[in-house]
Design a protein around this motif. Structure first.
Motif, PDB file in Angstrom:
ATOM      1  N   LEU A 239      42.238-106.201  57.018  1.00 10.03           N
ATOM      2  CA  LEU A 239      43.603-105.704  56.841  1.00 10.03           C
ATOM      3  C   LEU A 239      44.508-106.359  57.875  1.00 10.03           C
ATOM      4  O   LEU A 239      44.098-106.597  59.007  1.00 10.03           O
ATOM      5  N   VAL A 240      45.726-106.645  57.490  1.00 11.90           N
ATOM      6  CA  VAL A 240      46.653-107.337  58.382  1.00 11.90           C
ATOM      7  C   VAL A 240      47.134-106.379  59.454  1.00 11.90           C
ATOM      8  O   VAL A 240      47.718-105.334  59.145  1.00 11.90           O
ATOM      9  N   ALA A 241      46.886-106.706  60.706  1.00 10.05           N
ATOM     10  CA  ALA A 241      47.236-105.819  61.807  1.00 10.05           C
ATOM     11  C   ALA A 241      48.739-105.598  61.884  1.00 10.05           C
ATOM     12  O   ALA A 241      49.538-106.536  61.774  1.00 10.05           O
ATOM     13  N   SER A 242      49.134-104.326  62.060  1.00 12.60           N
ATOM     14  CA  SER A 242      50.529-103.932  62.274  1.00 12.60           C
ATOM     15  C   SER A 242      51.465-104.441  61.186  1.00 12.60           C
ATOM     16  O   SER A 242      52.651-104.633  61.421  1.00 12.60           O
ATOM     17  N   ASN A 243      50.946-104.673  60.022  1.00 17.93           N
ATOM     18  CA  ASN A 243      51.796-105.190  58.946  1.00 17.93           C
ATOM     19  C   ASN A 243      52.201-104.059  58.010  1.00 17.93           C
ATOM     20  O   ASN A 243      51.360-103.368  57.453  1.00 17.93           O
ATOM     21  N   ASN A 244      53.507-103.856  57.854  1.00 15.06           N
ATOM     22  CA  ASN A 244      53.985-102.853  56.917  1.00 15.06           C
ATOM     23  C   ASN A 244      54.136-103.499  55.553  1.00 15.06           C
ATOM     24  O   ASN A 244      55.136-104.128  55.242  1.00 15.06           O
ATOM     25  N   THR A 245      53.112-103.362  54.740  1.00 15.06           N
ATOM     26  CA  THR A 245      53.112-104.020  53.428  1.00 15.06           C
ATOM     27  C   THR A 245      54.013-103.319  52.420  1.00 15.06           C
ATOM     28  O   THR A 245      54.103-103.746  51.277  1.00 15.06           O
ATOM     29  N   TRP A 246      54.678-102.234  52.845  1.00 19.73           N
ATOM     30  CA  TRP A 246      55.512-101.488  51.902  1.00 19.73           C
ATOM     31  C   TRP A 246      56.989-101.829  51.991  1.00 19.73           C
ATOM     32  O   TRP A 246      57.802-101.255  51.274  1.00 19.73           O
ATOM     33  N   MET A 247      57.373-102.743  52.851  1.00 23.38           N
ATOM     34  CA  MET A 247      58.780-103.123  52.911  1.00 23.38           C
ATOM     35  C   MET A 247      59.187-103.789  51.590  1.00 23.38           C
ATOM     36  O   MET A 247      58.385-104.470  50.950  1.00 23.38           O
ATOM     37  N   PRO A 248      60.433-103.610  51.172  1.00 22.48           N
ATOM     38  CA  PRO A 248      60.899-104.280  49.951  1.00 22.48           C
ATOM     39  C   PRO A 248      60.648-105.781  50.020  1.00 22.48           C
ATOM     40  O   PRO A 248      60.693-106.383  51.089  1.00 22.48           O
ATOM     41  N   ASP A 249      60.373-106.361  48.880  1.00 19.38           N
ATOM     42  CA  ASP A 249      60.076-107.789  48.731  1.00 19.38           C
ATOM     43  C   ASP A 249      58.686-108.170  49.222  1.00 19.38           C
ATOM     44  O   ASP A 249      58.349-109.352  49.299  1.00 19.38           O
ATOM     45  N   LYS A 250      57.842-107.180  49.552  1.00 19.09           N
ATOM     46  CA  LYS A 250      56.467-107.478  49.968  1.00 19.09           C
ATOM     47  C   LYS A 250      55.441-106.961  48.968  1.00 19.09           C
ATOM     48  O   LYS A 250      54.268-106.815  49.289  1.00 19.09           O
ATOM     49  N   ASP A 251      55.894-106.679  47.760  1.00 16.64           N
ATOM     50  CA  ASP A 251      54.977-106.091  46.776  1.00 16.64           C
ATOM     51  C   ASP A 251      53.790-107.004  46.466  1.00 16.64           C
ATOM     52  O   ASP A 251      52.670-106.540  46.297  1.00 16.64           O
ATOM     53  N   PHE A 401      58.808 -96.529  48.903  1.00 16.91           N
ATOM     54  CA  PHE A 401      59.149 -97.089  47.603  1.00 16.91           C
ATOM     55  C   PHE A 401      60.643 -97.388  47.468  1.00 16.91           C
ATOM     56  O   PHE A 401      61.133 -97.640  46.372  1.00 16.91           O
ATOM     57  N   ASP A 402      61.369 -97.345  48.591  1.00 17.32           N
ATOM     58  CA  ASP A 402      62.804 -97.615  48.550  1.00 17.32           C
ATOM     59  C   ASP A 402      63.100 -98.990  47.967  1.00 17.32           C
ATOM     60  O   ASP A 402      62.375 -99.961  48.226  1.00 17.32           O
ATOM     61  N   ASP A 403      64.173 -99.072  47.208  1.00 14.09           N
ATOM     62  CA  ASP A 403      64.596-100.339  46.610  1.00 14.09           C
ATOM     63  C   ASP A 403      66.093-100.517  46.851  1.00 14.09           C
ATOM     64  O   ASP A 403      66.921-100.080  46.047  1.00 14.09           O
ATOM     65  N   PRO A 404      66.472-101.164  47.961  1.00 17.96           N
ATOM     66  CA  PRO A 404      67.894-101.329  48.280  1.00 17.96           C
ATOM     67  C   PRO A 404      68.664-102.137  47.242  1.00 17.96           C
ATOM     68  O   PRO A 404      69.891-102.076  47.204  1.00 17.96           O
TER      69      PRO A 404
END
Length: 547
Positions: A239-251, A401-404
């Protein structure tokens, strides 16, 4: 039921490369049989199967997450039969949604597999057969977990079928297993691009074996198979350390195993009803453009329970990666790197470790930097869960799940505005599936290793011993808002206990007794929809216990 048993009309759609959009093309004047026998026509038929995933996952969340320990009614009303098991019956609203959409998916897959033997050969034909088998198995897996045994329909029916027999849950699981093993031999390896690949099938097989392992008809090898297939799906990937995979554009990140594809170009016909509604239900901001001091109306439908909020400890990066605990006057300034540093804060939700001194220091900093909004309000820990939410902005949003980029939904009845992909399977979930499987095999060492890989990535203190409750808590922390919680609790036999303890409305209604049906049968399965039974000419089609 008519939608299920009548002749299926398959929309012709084109999946653009491996991007996240599907465009509809109306070919109703073209002879479908002739088209589907061509390589291009068959390809469009397969893509129609992917489009159906949007209806399964993109709209109603209730059968996936309602009535559990993690989410409860906030400001907006939920369907009480499903969310509270109150007067739950085969005719209750929303009970039949997954049944209908699941069998639509099965019929589309049956159509595709029928034409796979008639269409022109191509270099991708075997892979497409594997994809169709996976999608059919996935639909059956959702159905058997939700409703128990359902009819196994493997053939393409060009004419209406009016009578069905009900297969046992054991038979359905055996069929799913056969389908996925067959799909494995056909699917390609390689990186995930939006289509089903071998890794997705390995991951789903692990979940199927793990779930069947708890059933009375389990096979002695189920938990071992679950562990093995999960490890094969992990394939040594960290797993990628300290990576927030839920930010928009990272799907479409390296940890995504399978997802439902959305894109702005594919929902232009009705952007309020054909996108992904996940964000709207868990962090809904509805109506109008955002302007300073007047953010849009917050729906607050599926809000976290106090128990859900309590699961996170200081230092666990998933707290801020999951919740929007600091809300700005303009909510989506959070995602704007130029505006975020100076954005005014209108709400702050204190985590459980926040002290009086922490509050004083935090608010002093807001004042000193000019970031304290006139309407600022501090919500102390314990005051902003679902049971305390009675007004706009008084409940903490799940922001994953925010989508700006999405338009705001015009009402709570048309929430499908997001064009972010819906993540069905991802790597950290697979690690936790492996952990649970090894735990059931009494291999505590390996179970801890798999689970702690997830905790370490989030800077959380590693676990030293496991119970099934701890594993469920960890799944909650990692998968908050994702569509697996009802299945998790049902699988592990913890549904009644945990929903009764932690869902404030179920608890107020008498706890576990809310689940008791006629004759004392527990309503662990959802009821077979009444219209399905009424329209079936086979009147020996049994209902589930308790209904």
């Amino acid at each position: 039921m008519k939608k299920i048993i009548s002749l299926l009309t398959v929309a012709i759609i084109t999946l653009n490369s491996c991007s996240s959009f599907i465009e509809e093309e109306n070919l109703s004047t073209v002879d479908a049989d002739a088209v589907y026998k061509t390589a291009a026509g068959f390809e469009s038929l397969v893509n129609a199967n992917y489009s159906q995933l949007r209806e399964i996952y993109g709209s109603e969340p209730w059968l996936f997450v309602a009535g559990t320990d993690l989410y409860a009614e906030g400001k907006n009303l939920e369907p009480i039969a499903i969310s509270q098991y109150k007067l739950l019956s085969p005719s209750s609203p929303n009970v039949g949604y997954l049944y209908t959409e699941g069998f639509k998916a099965i019929q589309k897959a049956n159509t595709g597999l029928y034409y796979s033997d008639l269409t022109a050969t191509s270099s991708t034909l075997n892979a497409r057969k594997g994809e169709l088998k996976f999608l059919r198995a996935n639909a059956y897996f959702l159905l058997v977990q939700t409703y128990g045994g359902v009819p196994i329909i493997k053939d393409y029916n060009p004419n209406p079928v009016l009578s069905f027999d009900r297969n046992s849950a054991e038979e359905v699981y055996n069929f799913i297993e056969t389908e996925l093993v067959s799909a494995l031999a056909l699917l390609p390896t390689g990186s995930y691009t939006g289509r089903v690949n071998k890794r997705a099938a390995l991951d789903l097989l692990a979940k199927v074996y793990l779930t069947r392992g708890y059933e009375s008809f389990a096979k002695s090898t189920d938990f071992a198979n679950a562990a093995s297939y999960a490890d094969q799906a992990i394939a040594g990937q960290a797993l990628v350390a300290s990576n927030n995979t839920w930010m928009p554009d990272k799907d479409m990140n390296a940890e995504t195993i399978f997802s439902v594809q959305f894109d702005p170009s594919s929902v232009t016909a009705d952007p309020q009803k054909s996108g992904n509604a996940q964000g709207s239900y868990f962090s809904a901001y509805l109506g109008g453009a955002e302007v300073a001091g007047k953010a849009p109306y917050k729906a607050g439908t599926l809000l976290p329970t106090q128990f859900a909020i309590s699961l996170y400890d200081q230092g666990d990066t998933r707290w801020e990666n999951t919740f929007m605990n600091e809300i700005y006057e303009v909510y989506y300034d959070y995602y704007d790197a130029t505006k975020k540093p100076t954005a005014k804060v209108r709400s702050f939700f204190a985590p459980k470790w926040f002290t009086a001194a922490d509050k004083t220091a935090y608010e002093a900093n807001l004042t000193a930097t000019g970031r304290k909004a006139t309407s600022y309000k501090y919500f102390a820990y314990g005051t902003y869960a679902a049971n305390a939410t009675i007004a706009d902005y008084s409940g903490i949003p799940i922001r994953k799940f925010d989508d700006p980029k999405a338009p705001f939904a015009t009402s709570s009845s048309s929430p499908r505005v997001s064009t972010r992909d819906f993540i069905v399977s991802r790597l950290s979930d697979t690690y936790l599936i492996a952990a649970e499987a090894y735990f059931k095999l009494n291999d505590q060492t390996t179970a801890l290793a798999r689970l702690n890989a997830v905790r370490t990535r989030s800077s959380a203190t590693p676990a030293t011993a496991l119970t099934i409750d701890y594993i469920l808590d960890e799944r909650a922390r990692e998968l908050m808002g994702e569509y697996s919680r009802w299945f998790d609790l049902k699988r592990t036999g913890k549904l009644v206990e945990r929903a009764s303890l932690h869902h404030y409305r179920i608890n107020a209604n008498g706890g576990a007794s809310s689940f008791i049906g006629t004759g004392g049968a527990l309503k662990i399965l959802r009821p077979i929809p009444q219209d399905v039974i009424d329209l079936n000419q086979n009147k020996n089609f049994p209902q589930n216990p308790g209904y």
